[in-house]
Scaffold this motif. Structure first.
Motif, PDB file in Angstrom:
ATOM      1  N   ALA A 160       3.860  11.488 -29.877  1.00 59.22           N
ATOM      2  CA  ALA A 160       3.588  11.322 -31.304  1.00 59.22           C
ATOM      3  C   ALA A 160       3.703   9.852 -31.701  1.00 59.22           C
ATOM      4  CB  ALA A 160       4.552  12.171 -32.125  1.00 59.22           C
ATOM      5  N   GLY A 161       4.709   9.189 -31.160  1.00 57.54           N
ATOM      6  CA  GLY A 161       4.875   7.764 -31.449  1.00 57.54           C
ATOM      7  C   GLY A 161       3.706   6.944 -30.931  1.00 57.54           C
ATOM      8  N   TYR A 162       3.235   7.302 -29.769  1.00 68.44           N
ATOM      9  CA  TYR A 162       2.095   6.604 -29.165  1.00 68.44           C
ATOM     10  C   TYR A 162       0.864   6.697 -30.074  1.00 68.44           C
ATOM     11  CZ  TYR A 162      -1.142   5.150 -25.438  1.00 68.44           C
ATOM     12  OH  TYR A 162      -2.078   4.483 -24.690  1.00 68.44           O
ATOM     13  N   VAL A 163       0.622   7.891 -30.560  1.00 60.94           N
ATOM     14  CA  VAL A 163      -0.509   8.090 -31.473  1.00 60.94           C
ATOM     15  C   VAL A 163      -0.337   7.246 -32.731  1.00 60.94           C
ATOM     16  CG1 VAL A 163      -1.608   9.774 -33.007  1.00 60.94           C
ATOM     17  CG2 VAL A 163      -1.114  10.380 -30.627  1.00 60.94           C
ATOM     18  N   ALA A 164       0.880   7.218 -33.254  1.00 60.51           N
ATOM     19  CA  ALA A 164       1.126   6.443 -34.476  1.00 60.51           C
ATOM     20  C   ALA A 164       0.862   4.959 -34.243  1.00 60.51           C
ATOM     21  CB  ALA A 164       2.555   6.666 -34.964  1.00 60.51           C
ATOM     22  N   LEU A 165       1.260   4.462 -33.080  1.00 60.40           N
ATOM     23  CA  LEU A 165       1.018   3.047 -32.788  1.00 60.40           C
ATOM     24  C   LEU A 165      -0.475   2.763 -32.650  1.00 60.40           C
ATOM     25  CD1 LEU A 165       3.814   1.959 -30.284  1.00 60.40           C
ATOM     26  CD2 LEU A 165       3.753   1.796 -32.764  1.00 60.40           C
ATOM     27  N   GLN A 166      -1.199   3.687 -32.045  1.00 60.82           N
ATOM     28  CA  GLN A 166      -2.647   3.495 -31.945  1.00 60.82           C
ATOM     29  C   GLN A 166      -3.274   3.448 -33.339  1.00 60.82           C
ATOM     30  OE1 GLN A 166      -4.565   6.275 -29.258  1.00 60.82           O
ATOM     31  NE2 GLN A 166      -4.272   4.821 -27.592  1.00 60.82           N
ATOM     32  N   GLN A 167      -2.798   4.286 -34.228  1.00 62.73           N
ATOM     33  CA  GLN A 167      -3.290   4.260 -35.599  1.00 62.73           C
ATOM     34  C   GLN A 167      -3.036   2.914 -36.242  1.00 62.73           C
ATOM     35  OE1 GLN A 167      -5.085   7.229 -35.125  1.00 62.73           O
ATOM     36  NE2 GLN A 167      -5.029   6.871 -37.325  1.00 62.73           N
TER      37      GLN A 167
ATOM     38  N   LEU B 241      -4.808  -2.424 -38.108  1.00 61.75           N
ATOM     39  CA  LEU B 241      -4.760  -3.890 -38.035  1.00 61.75           C
ATOM     40  C   LEU B 241      -6.132  -4.461 -37.702  1.00 61.75           C
ATOM     41  CD1 LEU B 241      -1.365  -4.442 -36.134  1.00 61.75           C
ATOM     42  CD2 LEU B 241      -1.878  -5.170 -38.468  1.00 61.75           C
ATOM     43  N   LEU B 242      -6.856  -3.767 -36.824  1.00 60.55           N
ATOM     44  CA  LEU B 242      -8.148  -4.298 -36.377  1.00 60.55           C
ATOM     45  C   LEU B 242      -9.242  -4.124 -37.420  1.00 60.55           C
ATOM     46  CD1 LEU B 242      -8.461  -3.171 -32.639  1.00 60.55           C
ATOM     47  CD2 LEU B 242      -8.052  -5.477 -33.504  1.00 60.55           C
ATOM     48  N   THR B 243      -9.252  -2.945 -38.068  1.00 59.35           N
ATOM     49  CA  THR B 243     -10.447  -2.597 -38.832  1.00 59.35           C
ATOM     50  C   THR B 243     -10.323  -2.792 -40.334  1.00 59.35           C
ATOM     51  OG1 THR B 243      -9.809  -0.281 -39.177  1.00 59.35           O
ATOM     52  CG2 THR B 243     -10.943  -0.793 -37.133  1.00 59.35           C
ATOM     53  N   SER B 244      -9.110  -2.912 -40.833  1.00 64.76           N
ATOM     54  CA  SER B 244      -8.962  -2.838 -42.282  1.00 64.76           C
ATOM     55  C   SER B 244      -8.695  -4.189 -42.920  1.00 64.76           C
ATOM     56  CB  SER B 244      -7.818  -1.885 -42.638  1.00 64.76           C
ATOM     57  OG  SER B 244      -8.058  -0.607 -42.111  1.00 64.76           O
ATOM     58  N   THR B 245      -9.133  -4.322 -44.151  1.00 70.90           N
ATOM     59  CA  THR B 245      -8.784  -5.474 -44.959  1.00 70.90           C
ATOM     60  C   THR B 245      -7.327  -5.320 -45.390  1.00 70.90           C
ATOM     61  OG1 THR B 245      -9.358  -4.366 -47.014  1.00 70.90           O
ATOM     62  CG2 THR B 245     -11.123  -5.549 -45.878  1.00 70.90           C
ATOM     63  N   PRO B 246      -6.695  -6.413 -45.782  1.00 66.07           N
ATOM     64  CA  PRO B 246      -5.315  -6.326 -46.252  1.00 66.07           C
ATOM     65  C   PRO B 246      -5.122  -5.245 -47.307  1.00 66.07           C
ATOM     66  CG  PRO B 246      -5.936  -8.607 -46.032  1.00 66.07           C
ATOM     67  CD  PRO B 246      -7.156  -7.809 -45.708  1.00 66.07           C
ATOM     68  N   LYS B 247      -6.064  -5.147 -48.211  1.00 66.34           N
ATOM     69  CA  LYS B 247      -5.955  -4.151 -49.274  1.00 66.34           C
ATOM     70  C   LYS B 247      -5.940  -2.732 -48.704  1.00 66.34           C
ATOM     71  CE  LYS B 247      -8.237  -3.100 -53.666  1.00 66.34           C
ATOM     72  NZ  LYS B 247      -9.286  -3.626 -54.573  1.00 66.34           N
ATOM     73  N   GLU B 248      -6.834  -2.470 -47.755  1.00 64.53           N
ATOM     74  CA  GLU B 248      -6.879  -1.147 -47.143  1.00 64.53           C
ATOM     75  C   GLU B 248      -5.604  -0.865 -46.355  1.00 64.53           C
ATOM     76  OE1 GLU B 248     -11.738  -0.999 -46.461  1.00 64.53           O
ATOM     77  OE2 GLU B 248     -10.415  -1.807 -44.918  1.00 64.53           O
TER      78      GLU B 248
ATOM     79  N   ALA C  13       3.717  -0.935 -24.224  1.00 59.73           N
ATOM     80  CA  ALA C  13       2.522  -1.778 -24.176  1.00 59.73           C
ATOM     81  C   ALA C  13       1.855  -1.884 -25.549  1.00 59.73           C
ATOM     82  CB  ALA C  13       1.535  -1.232 -23.148  1.00 59.73           C
ATOM     83  N   LEU C  14       1.831  -0.770 -26.279  1.00 65.32           N
ATOM     84  CA  LEU C  14       1.227  -0.799 -27.613  1.00 65.32           C
ATOM     85  C   LEU C  14       2.052  -1.646 -28.568  1.00 65.32           C
ATOM     86  CD1 LEU C  14      -0.116   2.810 -28.285  1.00 65.32           C
ATOM     87  CD2 LEU C  14      -1.281   0.830 -27.336  1.00 65.32           C
ATOM     88  N   GLN C  15       3.369  -1.572 -28.436  1.00 67.83           N
ATOM     89  CA  GLN C  15       4.206  -2.423 -29.291  1.00 67.83           C
ATOM     90  C   GLN C  15       3.928  -3.894 -29.003  1.00 67.83           C
ATOM     91  OE1 GLN C  15       8.393  -1.345 -29.195  1.00 67.83           O
ATOM     92  NE2 GLN C  15       8.033   0.021 -30.934  1.00 67.83           N
ATOM     93  N   GLN C  16       3.771  -4.215 -27.736  1.00 63.88           N
ATOM     94  CA  GLN C  16       3.453  -5.597 -27.375  1.00 63.88           C
ATOM     95  C   GLN C  16       2.143  -6.034 -28.016  1.00 63.88           C
ATOM     96  OE1 GLN C  16       6.647  -6.128 -26.097  1.00 63.88           O
ATOM     97  NE2 GLN C  16       5.403  -7.839 -25.373  1.00 63.88           N
ATOM     98  N   ARG C  17       1.176  -5.131 -27.989  1.00 65.08           N
ATOM     99  CA  ARG C  17      -0.119  -5.463 -28.576  1.00 65.08           C
ATOM    100  C   ARG C  17       0.010  -5.696 -30.067  1.00 65.08           C
ATOM    101  NH1 ARG C  17      -5.470  -2.339 -28.471  1.00 65.08           N
ATOM    102  NH2 ARG C  17      -6.893  -3.761 -29.567  1.00 65.08           N
ATOM    103  N   ILE C  18       0.787  -4.863 -30.734  1.00 69.00           N
ATOM    104  CA  ILE C  18       0.979  -5.027 -32.177  1.00 69.00           C
ATOM    105  C   ILE C  18       1.632  -6.365 -32.472  1.00 69.00           C
ATOM    106  CG2 ILE C  18       2.336  -4.187 -34.140  1.00 69.00           C
ATOM    107  CD1 ILE C  18       1.719  -1.335 -33.140  1.00 69.00           C
ATOM    108  N   LEU C  19       2.637  -6.701 -31.695  1.00 68.24           N
ATOM    109  CA  LEU C  19       3.287  -7.998 -31.900  1.00 68.24           C
ATOM    110  C   LEU C  19       2.299  -9.133 -31.693  1.00 68.24           C
ATOM    111  CD1 LEU C  19       6.880  -7.740 -30.391  1.00 68.24           C
ATOM    112  CD2 LEU C  19       6.189  -8.078 -32.765  1.00 68.24           C
TER     113      LEU C  19
ATOM    114  N   ILE D  46     -12.289  -2.296 -30.714  1.00 72.80           N
ATOM    115  CA  ILE D  46     -11.875  -1.613 -29.491  1.00 72.80           C
ATOM    116  C   ILE D  46     -10.372  -1.343 -29.489  1.00 72.80           C
ATOM    117  CG2 ILE D  46     -11.737  -1.797 -26.986  1.00 72.80           C
ATOM    118  CD1 ILE D  46     -14.356  -3.313 -27.046  1.00 72.80           C
ATOM    119  N   LEU D  47     -10.055  -0.054 -29.426  1.00 76.71           N
ATOM    120  CA  LEU D  47      -8.649   0.357 -29.399  1.00 76.71           C
ATOM    121  C   LEU D  47      -8.056   0.142 -28.022  1.00 76.71           C
ATOM    122  CD1 LEU D  47      -6.211   1.749 -30.676  1.00 76.71           C
ATOM    123  CD2 LEU D  47      -7.238   3.934 -30.044  1.00 76.71           C
ATOM    124  N   GLN D  48      -8.850   0.391 -26.996  1.00 81.77           N
ATOM    125  CA  GLN D  48      -8.296   0.367 -25.644  1.00 81.77           C
ATOM    126  C   GLN D  48      -9.397   0.175 -24.620  1.00 81.77           C
ATOM    127  OE1 GLN D  48      -6.546   4.141 -24.528  1.00 81.77           O
ATOM    128  NE2 GLN D  48      -6.220   3.473 -22.424  1.00 81.77           N
ATOM    129  N   PHE D  49      -9.116  -0.616 -23.604  1.00 77.16           N
ATOM    130  CA  PHE D  49      -9.908  -0.581 -22.390  1.00 77.16           C
ATOM    131  C   PHE D  49      -9.198   0.361 -21.420  1.00 77.16           C
ATOM    132  CE2 PHE D  49     -11.043  -4.909 -23.917  1.00 77.16           C
ATOM    133  CZ  PHE D  49     -12.404  -4.702 -24.057  1.00 77.16           C
TER     134      PHE D  49
END
Lengths: 182, 182
Positions: free
Chosen positions: B123-130, B135-142, A127-133, A61-64
């Motif tokens: 654009a930055g927002y989209v990049a962070l979502q990516q 982080l959520l879906t990929s193995t370290p290698k990916e 908010a996304l940066q916080q999530r990444i951290l 889940i990317l987002q609620f």
DNA sequence: CGCGCGATTGAGTAATTTCAAATCTAGTGG
DNA sequence: CCACTAGATTTGAAATTACTCAATCGCGCG
């Protein structure tokens, strides 16, 4: 809805006319993978989730999106490409829809609106940066507790397995966590 | 620098006057935890990193900033609070600095500038979502391979242990990955 | 030539996942 | 009001994966 800027009645009516409303039922999709992404959605009530399903059939889940949140597949929305996400309703919901053309048109016509959206995205970016951290630095237990303190309302609406899919842990692991916590 | 909008010469000079330039050397900090965050930085040349150090003395990198990227501790910058991040130079760098007051002033004065920053943040927002999806879906290698294809330039400037701190894996694990890959 | 940093390798350990089964819960229809 | 069912949660045990710690290697630079 708009506490960042003040609009006159005529301005507000004008803005309002660029949105369309939609009532949605639980499990209903607003966006499916490979479909065109026509709208960005503002959540008036209810709760949605934006997610991907990977090869192993696992949901991430990317987002609620709860009341007053904005949601869409932003990458596809801005680029005009087809969706890479699913977005559907966790419970019955009402949303306002705005097309990219209308959004850009409003931003052009009314400087204050562009200001509003800039501020909104800035807040979202933070908010996304916080999530990444949180994803990088925290243990599953810490992630869970951070989410719990940040969005307590979520836990009334959302099954724990979806919380797990948001935090990036298996539902079994999540379950074992708060067994320890008490 | 500005390919999203067109500015007249006088407009450009006006905008330009709100920035100050700064030359930085390798290892030099632009932001340290607990200090006030005065500026957002635009990277003219060189490479910086934004990161936290946790209790175990481990570094976690929120962001790299290469040529043409913007970077600061955005949460603190926008809220006027003290820094929660370190930002320093991976190599000698030149940056342009803009205070929040100046940025808001420019956005007010020139609609096109507000438009520019809105588009940039989108654009930055989209990049962070990516990144979150990765982080959520990929193995370290990916994750490693995605980063490699997305920002190949990074790998010429940045030691692998920093890549590891960005991807959220230990440097040993990262090292073992591309041993397998070949 | 030797120092120091970064990268690699190995072995043991810790944490999470996986798979399977059992339990619990809320909503439905009889 | 109760039985039934589907979905959600929990539990157990084994397997996998990444981490930690320590030692070694490689290389550029003074």
């Amino acid at each position: 809805m708009e506490e960042l800027i003040t609009l006159s009645d005529t301005e507000f009516d004008h803005v309002w006319s660029h949105f369309s409303g939609k009532k949605l039922r639980k499990h209903q999709f607003v966006i499916q993978v490979d479909d065109p992404v026509r709208y960005e959605y503002f959540v008036v009530s209810g709760c949605l989730k934006a997610y991907v399903i990977n090869e192993d059939n696992k949901m991430h889940i990317l987002q609620f999106a709860m009341q007053n949140w904005w949601v869409t597949d932003y990458q596809s929305y801005y680029k005009g490409t087809n969706a890479k996400l699913y977005i559907d309703c966790i419970e019955d919901a009402e949303v306002l829809c705005i097309s990219l053309e209308n959004k850009d048109k409003l931003c052009n016509e009314i400087h204050k609106i562009e200001h509003f959206f800039r501020k909104k995205t800035n807040a979202g970016y933070v908010a996304l940066q916080q999530r990444i951290l949180s994803l990088l630095t925290s243990t599953p237990k810490e992630k869970y507790e951070q989410l719990l303190t940040q969005y307590p309302q979520l836990f009334q609406k959302v099954p724990k397995q979806l919380i797990a899919a948001y935090l990036g842990v298996s539902r079994e692991t999540l379950s074992r966590l708060y067994a320890v916590e008490k």
